[in-house]
Design an enzyme around this catalytic site. Sequence first.
Site, PDB file in Angstrom:
ATOM      1  N   HIS A   1       7.759 -24.366   2.309  1.00  0.00           N
ATOM      2  CA  HIS A   1       8.036 -24.482   3.740  1.00  0.00           C
ATOM      3  C   HIS A   1       6.865 -24.596   4.862  1.00  0.00           C
ATOM      4  O   HIS A   1       6.895 -25.409   5.698  1.00  0.00           O
ATOM      5  CB  HIS A   1       8.892 -23.659   4.545  1.00  0.00           C
ATOM      6  CG  HIS A   1      10.388 -23.891   3.827  1.00  0.00           C
ATOM      7  ND1 HIS A   1      11.633 -23.431   4.451  1.00  0.00           N
ATOM      8  CD2 HIS A   1      10.843 -24.143   2.584  1.00  0.00           C
ATOM      9  CE1 HIS A   1      12.575 -23.795   3.883  1.00  0.00           C
ATOM     10  NE2 HIS A   1      12.309 -24.173   2.801  1.00  0.00           N
TER      11      HIS A   1
ATOM     12  N   HIS B   1      14.096 -25.178  -7.253  1.00  0.00           N
ATOM     13  CA  HIS B   1      15.305 -24.475  -7.404  1.00  0.00           C
ATOM     14  C   HIS B   1      15.283 -23.875  -8.834  1.00  0.00           C
ATOM     15  O   HIS B   1      16.588 -23.629  -9.119  1.00  0.00           O
ATOM     16  CB  HIS B   1      16.445 -25.351  -7.052  1.00  0.00           C
ATOM     17  CG  HIS B   1      16.384 -25.863  -5.670  1.00  0.00           C
ATOM     18  ND1 HIS B   1      17.175 -26.747  -5.130  1.00  0.00           N
ATOM     19  CD2 HIS B   1      15.582 -25.263  -4.560  1.00  0.00           C
ATOM     20  CE1 HIS B   1      17.064 -26.701  -3.861  1.00  0.00           C
ATOM     21  NE2 HIS B   1      16.075 -25.923  -3.479  1.00  0.00           N
TER      22      HIS B   1
END
Length: 726
Positions: free
Chosen positions: A106, A267
């Site tokens: 992020h 993920h």
Amino acid sequence: MSTTDDTHNTLSTGKCPFHQGGHDRSAGAGTASRDWWPNQLRVDLLNQHSNRSNPLGEDFDYRKEFSKLDYSALKGDLKALLTDSQPWWPADWGSYVGLFIRMAWHGAGTYRSIDGRGGAGRGQQRFAPLNSWPDNVSLDKARRLLWPIKQKYGQKISWADLFILAGNVALENSGFRTFGFGAGREDVWEPDLDVNWGDEKAWLTHRHPEALAKAPLGATEMGLIYVNPEGPDHSGEPLSAAAAIRATFGNMGMNDEETVALIAGGHTLGKTHGAAAASHVGADPEAAPIEAQGLGWASSYGSGVGADAITSGLEVVWTQTPTQWSNYFFENLFKYEWVQTRSPAGAIQFEAVDAPDIIPDPFDPSKKRKPTMLVTDLTLRFDPEFEKISRRFLNDPQAFNEAFARAWFKLTHRDMGPKARYIGPEVPKEDLIWQDPLPQPLYQPTQEDIINLKAAIAASGLSISEMVSVAWASASTFRGGDKRGGANGARLALAPQRDWDVNAVAARVLPVLEEIQKTTNKASLADIIVLAGVVGIEQAAAAAGVSISVPFAPGRVDARQDQTDIEMFSLLEPIADGFRNYRARLDVSTTESLLIDKAQQLTLTAPEMTVLVGGMRVLGTNFDGSQNGVFTDRPGVLSTDFFANLLDMSYEWKPTDESNELFEGRDRLTGEVKYTATRADLVFGSNSVLRALAEVYACSDAHEKFVKDFVAAWVKVMNLDRFDLQ
């Protein structure tokens, strides 16, 4: 009773009226200029990140400090931290692997290739708005977990580098082999004000892919890093998410393969957190009370942490080994049938309806779950193009590992610029096309060589305007955000830059300079282009009666066409360059705002921008050879005429048409048109801040100062990409 009487009564009692009442009299409070004039020109953007906000001082050398770092010990401490679960924020499965990967992702994921802004290069996740974005919930905890390590190593490692290195170490600790790590990100000490995050006033406002194409920002919704994991506008439709995924990853310079690898790799580890409704979550860090000490999103649900944690509102665990690298993401994606369901917080997600309970609970070893996926995860299965790539990765885990390693490295280093800026023991040897690679130097011109080259350029028949213009065209592509562009490489002679309308001068001038380069064989074309600017400015200064030697540092090299990604370099083409009075489109902002934008990309201060525009106008460097802004009767002379005539009340300015882009300056007495100008010219008389600067150079005693200031600003631009000199 009147206010005057109130004041009189207060004074008669011996009390100071300014200590009465409840008004906020602190510095910066009250109605500000931008409240009255919201369209006020943002000259302040050129004052960011000055030494006044830097506690380390201008003599601090981060590369020198980093060289003192015990890099192996630092990585060892980071590895130990990964399994040192803290009761104030317990680690899922006893490991912070997923949390630190998300923090690094992020931080880097705000980068967008359209303007080079965003990214992890300055540690902006510490500041608003990023520290409080809805998509960054709980990353305040990740940064606090890192604080003891930052405290231990001090200025030998920047926050910006530490964030990314922590993500790398987390991947390595999971059993994954990363592509490498390059340090060199220097911290700043205040938020970036120049990044346009969008026009939306509410968090999570959806942007249509067509709107993203017109304004290629980093995310599809305000406050997200990429896309809404529940699908566009919470649609729950995997297929409809494909366009949004391509748009936002494409805006970062990622292709379909890199996109699939990044989503799946990110993920493969960790989980999302959605134990209960978002109504339990408190204020973000910027809005939290002072006693929270910069932590936000305190949860009133249960313990608020661990099994009760609420972050995105989604409750998804993708793989059977969430702290160890595997190919389970793709195996689960294609092995099971997925049905739409909702998290305990009510968010849309998918569950493998035909799967056994194979997913470990993060805090109770006796419990198991079915695999779960985000809406956008299933896009990788149901979008035809993404599916082809995903199935290839399913059947070839090594190809997936290689693709993710390279894509992760690109994600986390994309805004660092050329490889010359990387430092540390884990910098990969391989040159990558997105790093804008350069060859090794072929020339080491001596001082005598430089003197002879200057003489050859001066005798070439090129005008001052042509020499200065070609040097500016070469150097002014530099972007301070991602350190791309600049004069090194002489890419002005290559596609796509040689074909840009704004660089029309190159077609006339480059053949002359290329012939000098071939004939002398003493310096690179890149150096000769910059040297042409030196010759032009010295001639112009001499014509103005000022003898000055323009500093020149040789050492540039010439890039090859195969070292130049045409698509990515096309993004450097300016839609406006106010320094050359160029504007390609009228549907994007105002001309004067785009001048500020260009100056900010070139890391110029307001005085530097002012002196450069004034000097370039009198040297006749408009891209099309027009006379707009050339407020002088002696073009080619480095004079202060631009400022003196702009501020002369003998002239009255009026627009030539309703576009208000071109103006005529008429003599107030005769009505005769004396000059023409664009908004990029007249702003130096209309904007109060810029007018104050223009007045300095319009004064009768400013001529020598003007020449010196112009040369200093010019040399700065020419050397912006000379990282070997910094």
